[in-house]
Design an enzyme around this catalytic site. Sequence first.
Site, PDB file in Angstrom:
ATOM      1  N   LYS A 110      -4.038   3.441  -3.424  1.00  0.00           N
ATOM      2  CA  LYS A 110      -5.272   2.953  -2.815  1.00  0.00           C
ATOM      3  C   LYS A 110      -5.573   3.664  -1.489  1.00  0.00           C
ATOM      4  O   LYS A 110      -6.728   3.731  -1.073  1.00  0.00           O
ATOM      5  CB  LYS A 110      -5.185   1.447  -2.564  1.00  0.00           C
ATOM      6  CG  LYS A 110      -4.828   0.610  -3.780  1.00  0.00           C
ATOM      7  CD  LYS A 110      -5.917   0.648  -4.836  1.00  0.00           C
ATOM      8  CE  LYS A 110      -5.763  -0.438  -5.887  1.00  0.00           C
ATOM      9  NZ  LYS A 110      -4.598  -0.266  -6.794  1.00  0.00           N
TER      10      LYS A 110
HETATM   11  C1  PLP Z   1      -4.467  -0.366  -8.124  1.00  0.00           C
HETATM   12  C2  PLP Z   1      -3.233   0.144  -8.729  1.00  0.00           C
HETATM   13  C3  PLP Z   1      -3.201   0.557 -10.065  1.00  0.00           C
HETATM   14  C4  PLP Z   1      -4.391   0.458 -10.980  1.00  0.00           C
HETATM   15  O1  PLP Z   1      -5.437   1.288 -10.577  1.00  0.00           O
HETATM   16  P1  PLP Z   1      -6.920   1.015 -11.116  1.00  0.00           P
HETATM   17  O2  PLP Z   1      -7.777   1.972 -10.380  1.00  0.00           O
HETATM   18  O3  PLP Z   1      -7.217  -0.410 -10.731  1.00  0.00           O
HETATM   19  O4  PLP Z   1      -6.906   1.197 -12.562  1.00  0.00           O
HETATM   20  C5  PLP Z   1      -2.020   1.076 -10.556  1.00  0.00           C
HETATM   21  N1  PLP Z   1      -0.919   1.148  -9.789  1.00  0.00           N
HETATM   22  C6  PLP Z   1      -0.914   0.751  -8.496  1.00  0.00           C
HETATM   23  C7  PLP Z   1       0.351   0.847  -7.718  1.00  0.00           C
HETATM   24  C8  PLP Z   1      -2.068   0.249  -7.915  1.00  0.00           C
HETATM   25  O5  PLP Z   1      -2.049  -0.137  -6.635  1.00  0.00           O
END
Ligand code: PLP
Length: 489
Positions: A110
């Site tokens: 993120k």
């Molecule tokens: C948010 C997240 C995901 C999923 O990503 P999306 O964009 O919601 O599909 C996978 N792994 C981690 C560690 C995340 O923080």
Amino acid sequence: MKYISTRGKVEPISSKEAVVRGIAADGGLFVPKEFPHLDISSIDFDHVTYQELAYEVMSLFLTDFCEEELKNCIAKAYDDKFDNKMIAPLAKVEDYYLLELFHGKTSAFKDMALSILPHLLSTAAKSLGEDKEIVILTATSGDTGKAALEGFKDVEGTKIIVFYPENGVSSIQKKQMITQEGKNTFVVGIKGNFDDAQTGVKKIFTDEEFVNRLASSGYKFSSANSINIGRLIPQVVYYYYAYINLVRMGKIKAGDKINFTVPTGNFGNILAGYYASKMGLPVGKLIIASNDNKVLADFFKTQKYDKNREFILTTSPSMDILISSNFERLMYDVYGAEVTSELMNSLSNSGCYEVQSSPMLERMFAYGVSYTKEVAGTIKEVYDKTGYVCDTHTAVGVGVAKKYRKNTGDDNSMVVVSTASPYKFADTVLEAISGESEKEDGVLVNKLKAISGIRIPEGIEAAISGKVLHDNVVSVENMKSQVAKILGI
Ligand SMILES: *Cc1c(COP(=O)(O)O)cnc(C)c1O
């Protein structure tokens, strides 16, 4: 470049407006009206840095940001907050590559977008003459919350309120959030799961009476969730970057197709990969890796999206999602605004929808599931064979990538997107590798350090020893009144 709503009922707007608004007034998500092209042969493969590539990609989408504005945002975002100069390095593991997206401040992918979104948003708000204070309202399955809090901490003209599922995040994820510093940060637990939090936030956003009340008190909502187009666009960059690095390493020739396996929840990360392929990046397959909450894998199998099922808490909590909000953008791309509006109505009324099969979707996407019961085994296998320690979400991706290869024989180079540092999910990772279960987070991370030999990220050390500053927990029904209370309206 103009942005339009996936539900087709709002006028096209500029990228600055789309970033500030977050979500369209008709309940839809903003999408670019058409896709720009970026041919890999136009990129200076040998020399381009992550920051330079970010400018090349993002300037094609954010056309109303001037060069100086955009370069400023990029420079502030991708600096030494990241503990790796490459920002998004590739690691060769077994016979695939891991694209490590966890080198930012909060140790999850993120950070790739949330390091830059606050700068895009404040730049856009300023140049649009926005006089209201922006309130970022965010639901988190664990990682978005912390990354958004860090990104918006003490950013002038903003406040940020994060809702997380009280029992749906890892112990370290929770500590990272409830120890958050900053004058403008608010963290609230809810008695419910991530979908409840996300639905609650969406409801507040589109509550006209409440939004008007907010406006008369000098506030305006925006979103740091991946429904904001300003989060999606920065994610396109690393798909190009991974490709370029494989060419640089001599593993592929420019023009060869490569596959990406992406651990998926809200469909934001993999959608950025799809956007990259639409722009001309040579992508063979995008492989959706689901955990036990496999609504997306089931959709690709049956053409039916159905969230009416048990919500399962897994060891990859950031993927514990039954309503993948960005999937709406893919549906729009394939079926258009009118059908998408109907699908989304059906989803909110009956929890499901069904579509005609699409040859494009079948050609571009593959899917697989890696259940919680398999994840620990994958972590251990990778560690035993290579010494590499991956997190639980990445392990879902690795497990699915291996199954895909075995079942199809597709031998394109495979990049598995690695979405978190193993330290964020240290309990499961330690137990998978050594069989030890340890409750005390401080002891846990030190044990994992002894095994992995990787430095403990600063932010995680700080969270473990930090003081709890946010201890509010509310019911889903009280989310709105909690927001009102925080803002004093
Ligand atoms: C948010 C997240 C995901 C999923 O990503 P999306 O964009 O919601 O599909 C996978 N792994 C981690 C560690 C995340 O923080």
